[in-house]
Structure formats: C-alpha cells, structure tokens
Write an enzyme that holds these catalytic residues in place. Structure first.
Site, PDB file in Angstrom:
ATOM      1  N   SER A  55      11.143   3.886   4.382  1.00 29.12           N
ATOM      2  CA  SER A  55      10.687   2.899   3.420  1.00 29.12           C
ATOM      3  C   SER A  55       9.359   2.387   3.949  1.00 29.12           C
ATOM      4  O   SER A  55       9.318   1.769   5.005  1.00 29.12           O
ATOM      5  CB  SER A  55      11.699   1.763   3.310  1.00 29.12           C
ATOM      6  OG  SER A  55      11.138   0.705   2.586  1.00 29.12           O
ATOM      7  N   ARG A  56       8.273   2.688   3.237  1.00 31.91           N
ATOM      8  CA  ARG A  56       6.961   2.412   3.820  1.00 31.91           C
ATOM      9  C   ARG A  56       6.535   0.964   3.702  1.00 31.91           C
ATOM     10  O   ARG A  56       5.676   0.513   4.433  1.00 31.91           O
ATOM     11  CB  ARG A  56       5.897   3.314   3.189  1.00 31.91           C
ATOM     12  CG  ARG A  56       6.133   4.761   3.535  1.00 31.91           C
ATOM     13  CD  ARG A  56       4.999   5.652   3.141  1.00 31.91           C
ATOM     14  NE  ARG A  56       5.451   7.033   3.224  1.00 31.91           N
ATOM     15  CZ  ARG A  56       5.931   7.713   2.202  1.00 31.91           C
ATOM     16  NH1 ARG A  56       5.931   7.169   1.011  1.00 31.91           N
ATOM     17  NH2 ARG A  56       6.382   8.931   2.355  1.00 31.91           N
ATOM     18  N   VAL A  57       7.079   0.213   2.751  1.00 32.22           N
ATOM     19  CA  VAL A  57       6.636  -1.171   2.609  1.00 32.22           C
ATOM     20  C   VAL A  57       7.762  -2.184   2.731  1.00 32.22           C
ATOM     21  O   VAL A  57       7.527  -3.364   2.928  1.00 32.22           O
ATOM     22  CB  VAL A  57       5.922  -1.393   1.250  1.00 32.22           C
ATOM     23  CG1 VAL A  57       4.635  -0.610   1.190  1.00 32.22           C
ATOM     24  CG2 VAL A  57       6.814  -1.028   0.090  1.00 32.22           C
TER      25      VAL A  57
END
Ligand code: ATP
Ligand code: MG
Length: 511
Positions: A373-375
């Site tokens: 999950s990048r953010v």
C-alpha cells in the site's frame, strides 16, 4: 449539342454541396448491439441517442459519414431505416442517498422490485476527475476489518487499492468484508451522535458476473445489515457489452455525489478484467483497431480515467473522498499480463491473493511479499503501527526461512524460534470471511503477539486463542477497547491495562 452541355453546366452550378446539420439519423446497419447511423451531424461524443421503442444508445464512434452507436439493453427490435435522434444530453444516472439499499442496473434503474428510486439529482457517467489543486493527500484510514490488511497493507480514504488474484481466491470476500466493516462502524458512529463522525457509503459494481453470484453478494450484505449503506450496480454477464462497459462509470458517478457533498464513499469494481473484456468486445464490433491481446489501444485510458475519479478532496472542496477497490482476476498468478500491469500501475498498491496460500488454508490468502500500500500508512492509526510494525518483517523473513528450512533438519536455535514465531503470526492472521474485526480489537489481539502472550499456545490452537481473546475483550474489557479507539495510540497507561487484561485472560484459555 451545345444545349446539352449548357444544361449540364447549369445543373452543376446549381448543385448544393453544403453539409446539412441534422439532429436525426437513420440506421444504416444494426448488428450485435451496435448501430451504424447516417445523419446525426451535430452529435457529441458519449451523447445519448434515442431509438424507437425507448431504446437508448451512446454515440461512441464519430466518423466522417456515419456514427457508431452502441445500444444499451435490448436491440432486437431495431432494423435498418429506423429513425433515431440526438437528445443533447450526455449519459446520466440518478445519484443520491435514495439509492442506498437498492440494486440498480448500469443506467441506475431499479432491478430489485422495491419500486421507484427517490432521487432528484442526476450526474453524467463520465466526468473529469478532480484536479491536483482540489486534492489532498490521504490521511484518514479506511478500515477493512481484516487483520492482515489493516496492519500490514493499510488503506486510506481516497486511495485506490487493487485486489488481485486468481479465480476463487477470496477477492470478492475482501471487498465485502470492507463494506460490512464500514457498515458496522457507521452504525456505532451514527448512533453515538458525534457530529465529527464521517460515515462511509459503499457502492458495489458487479460487472460480467453470474446473476447467482450477485444474488449471493446481496444476501451476504443484507444478512450483515450492510445493505442499507450500500448501492449495488449490477451489469451481469447476460447484459449487453455496452451495459457492462457503462456500469463502473455509473457507479463512479454515484460515488462522486457523496464526495462532492462532503461525504466519504467506497467503491468496489468487481471486476475490471471482465470490464476490459466487455470493452474489447464492443470495440471489435465497432471495428476499432485492436492491439495487444486484441484489446483496443485505449484500454489503459478506459481504466485510468475511471480510477482517477477516486480522490480525497481538500477542505475548500468539501473534504469528501472516494476510495476505490478495483478487482482484477489473474490467470495462473500472472501479474505481467496486459490488464493486470495496467491496473497495477494506475492504483496506489495491491492486495495480492495467492492460490497456494488459499489451498493451504491460509485465508484470507494475502501474499505479504507481493502486496503493498503506497500511501495508506500515512492514514494508519498509531496504535496499529505500534503493534504491527515488526510483524510484516517477521512474516517476510519467515517465508524465506520456511522455503529452505524444509530441506534442512538441524536448524540452529535462532532459526527455529524465528520459524516458530512466523508460524504463529500466520495463524493469528487467519480470519473467516464476512466477520470483520474492529480496529481496537485488532490492536488488542496483535498486542498479545507483540508481547509474547501466545508463545505458550500450540500453533494449531492460535486461531482459537485469538478468538478467545476477542470474546474476552468484547465481553469484559469494553472500556479498554473504547479508550484504544479514542486515543488511537498506545501510551503507558494503555500498555499497562493491556498487560493486566492479558494476565487476566491467560488462565481463562485452555485449548
Ligand atoms: P471469483 O474469482 O469466482 O470471483 P473470488 O476470488 O472473488 O472468486 P470469493 O468468491 O471471495 O473469491 O471466495 C471464494 C470462496 O472462498 C468462497 O466460497 C468463500 O466463502 C471462500 N472464502 C473466501 N475468503 C475466505 C476466508 N477468509 N475464510 C474462509 N473461506 C473464504
Ligand atoms: Mg469474485
């Protein structure tokens, strides 16, 4: 002789070659849900075209001498020579809270037999996504209620997180768990009368699925009491390709209503593989050139313009959000196929479900190594970070060790204890479908792992132990759970209380 030439010259001089504007047209050819129409010189791209018998089409191919119109729904009664006309309107669907609890088709018409829908507003199905100025970075969590996801792959409001995996690996279940969890939170939050509470309304878009599957989904949501916060948009496999193509955009319009009015929405696209296939079918019938895997060249744009519409907007724009959970089905775990790579690159991360794990009984079959999950971690609550920080690393190490440990017999003590711990963590993250766990309870359960309270429990009894901790806390430590929820951070007092609670729990559990 000369008079003939004169006559011809005169005729040529009088010839009118000016194009005539017209808002009506005639069907030149109709087949496979696509009509080629002559006329309609003032048509707009994506405009609704009205055919006899109330059929509606959308103008998709604007060519020099004809217009390609795909017909939504039944088209068998249309024939060559039939007249049609422009409506001057882009395709729109009803939006608003009146749709909650309802099942609608791609055009927003009810198909659940519960009567007309109360809605005063309509939104166009295609709309330009919010620009960078209107946006804000993701900073509020959207809990899925799934322990492994919320602790290791956290999702924030306004994020786009892909759920990807082979057939039958539990993709839909993850999305439904999230909808149910949000409904559970809504119930508590709305009843508390707290004016800062922000409910999350869900939109579930079913594309190209069997009707029986959609019926099952509706049943699950209804039984969990989540249907009243959910809109279901259904374009089943039996629908025309055009309807399947439109359904996600229709759902997006419904979710935008919430965002534009300062509310939070969650939209699930189940699934975009079938959406791409429907679009390919439509494009081939429209005779558009095809490219890789026979998809048309703009299939990337098909999904990027859809997913860009999920956003978190800033205070000046009402502070609303649309979180998207698109689903993609892979073949034999192949993430490098055309549509999966496209959607992976458009989204802010993916939850990858593995067939192997699913078959080993590790469910939800989330692959910790390939999921990201990048953010979302910016939106994760502090308490979860505190208890789960190390777990992801320990799990990744465990997978690596386990891969070669099966060949060696004499392992050193450190490796053994790492394997032991990894096996317990894997067990702890097992969770049945449709039973989301509240975030405060997740914190408590994981706190026990962090502080070695499950070390004395047999690996095969960890699931039972986690269940027993859950029961113990919900029935006897309600106020502690409340303070975890309210503080969202573990300080010394909470740590002490958790310790006391676990000491109290320990003798109550015997496998
Ligand atoms: P499809 O590719 O057919 O759409 P899917 O990937 O969406 O499938 P699901 O329909 O969610 O998968 O789940 C497949 C089966 O696995 C269902 O019978 C479901 O009950 C079961 N299942 C899913 N998640 C879990 C879980 N956490 N624990 C136990 N069983 C599960
Ligand atoms: Mg599914």
């Amino acid at each position: 002789m000369s008079s003939v030439i004169e006559q011809i010259e005169q005729q040529i001089a009088n010839l009118q070659t000016k194009a005539v504007k017209s808002n009506t047209g005639k069907i030149v050819q109709v087949a496979d849900g696509v009509a080629k129409v002559d006329g309609l010189s003032e048509v707009m791209y994506n405009e609704m075209i009205e055919f006899p018998g109330g059929a509606i089409g959308i103008a998709l191919n604007l060519e020099e001498d004809e217009v390609g119109v795909v017909i939504l729904g039944e088209a068998n009664h249309l024939k060559q020579g039939d007249e049609c006309k422009c409506t001057g309107q882009l395709l729109s669907v009803p939006v608003g809270k009146g749709l909650l609890g309802r099942v609608v088709n791609a055009l927003g018409q009810p198909i659940d037999g519960k009567g007309a829908i109360e809605s005063s507003d309509t939104y166009p199905v295609e709309r330009i996504a919010p620009g960078v100025i209107a946006r804000k970075s993701v900073d509020q969590p959207l809990m899925t209620g799934i322990k492994s996801v919320d602790s290791m792959i956290p999702i924030g409001r306004g994020q786009r997180e892909l759920i990807i995996g082979d057939r039958g690996t539990g993709k839909t279940s993850i999305a439904l768990d999230t909808i149910i969890n949000q409904a559970n939170i809504n119930k508590v939050g709305l009843a508390s009368g707290d004016e800062n509470f922000r409910p999350v309304y869900s939109i579930y878009v079913a594309v190209g699925q069997k009707n029986s599957n959609v019926a099952r989904t509706i049943g699950v949501l209804e039984e969990a009491g989540a249907l009243e916060y959910t809109i279901i948009v259904s374009a089943p496999a039996a629908d025309a390709a055009a309807n399947q193509y439109i359904a996600p955009y229709a759902g997006a319009a419904m979710s935008e209503y919430f965002m534009h009015n300062g509310m939070d929405a969650l939209i699930v696209y189940d699934d975009l593989s079938k959406h791409a296939a429907a679009y390919r079918q439509m494009s081939l019938i429209l005779k558009r050139p095809s490219g890789r895997e026979a998809y048309p060249g703009d299939v990337f744009y098909l999904h990027s313009r859809l997913l860009e519409r999920s956003a978190r907007v800033n205070e000046e724009n009402g502070n609303g959000s649309v979180t998207a959970l698109p689903i993609i089905e892979t073949l034999a775990g192949d993430l490098a196929a055309y549509i999966p790579t496209n959607v992976i690159s458009i989204t802010d991360g993916q939850i990858f479900l593995e067939t192997d794990l699913f078959n080993q009984g590790i469910r939800p079959a989330v692959s910790v190594g390939l999921s990201v999950s990048r953010v979302g971690s910016a939106a994760q609550i502090k308490a979860t970070k505190q208890v789960a920080g190390k777990l992801k690393l320990e799990l990744a190490q465990f997978r690596e060790l386990a891969a070669f440990a099966q060949f060696g017999s004499d392992l050193d003590a450190k490796t053994k204890s790492q394997l032991d711990r990894g096996a317990r963590i894997v067990e702890l993250f097992k969770q049945p479908a449709f039973s989301p766990v509240s975030i405060e309870l997740q914190v408590a359960i994981l706190w026990g792992m962090q502080n070695n309270y499950y070390d004395a429990v047999d690996v095969s009894d960890i699931v039972a132990a986690a269940g027993s901790v859950g029961e113990f806390f919900t029935s006897r430590k309600e106020s502690l759970l409340d303070s975890i929820r309210n503080k969202a951070k573990l300080d010394d007092t909470l740590n002490d209380e958790l310790k006391k609670a676990f000491e109290e729990w320990k003798p109550t559990f015997s496998a």
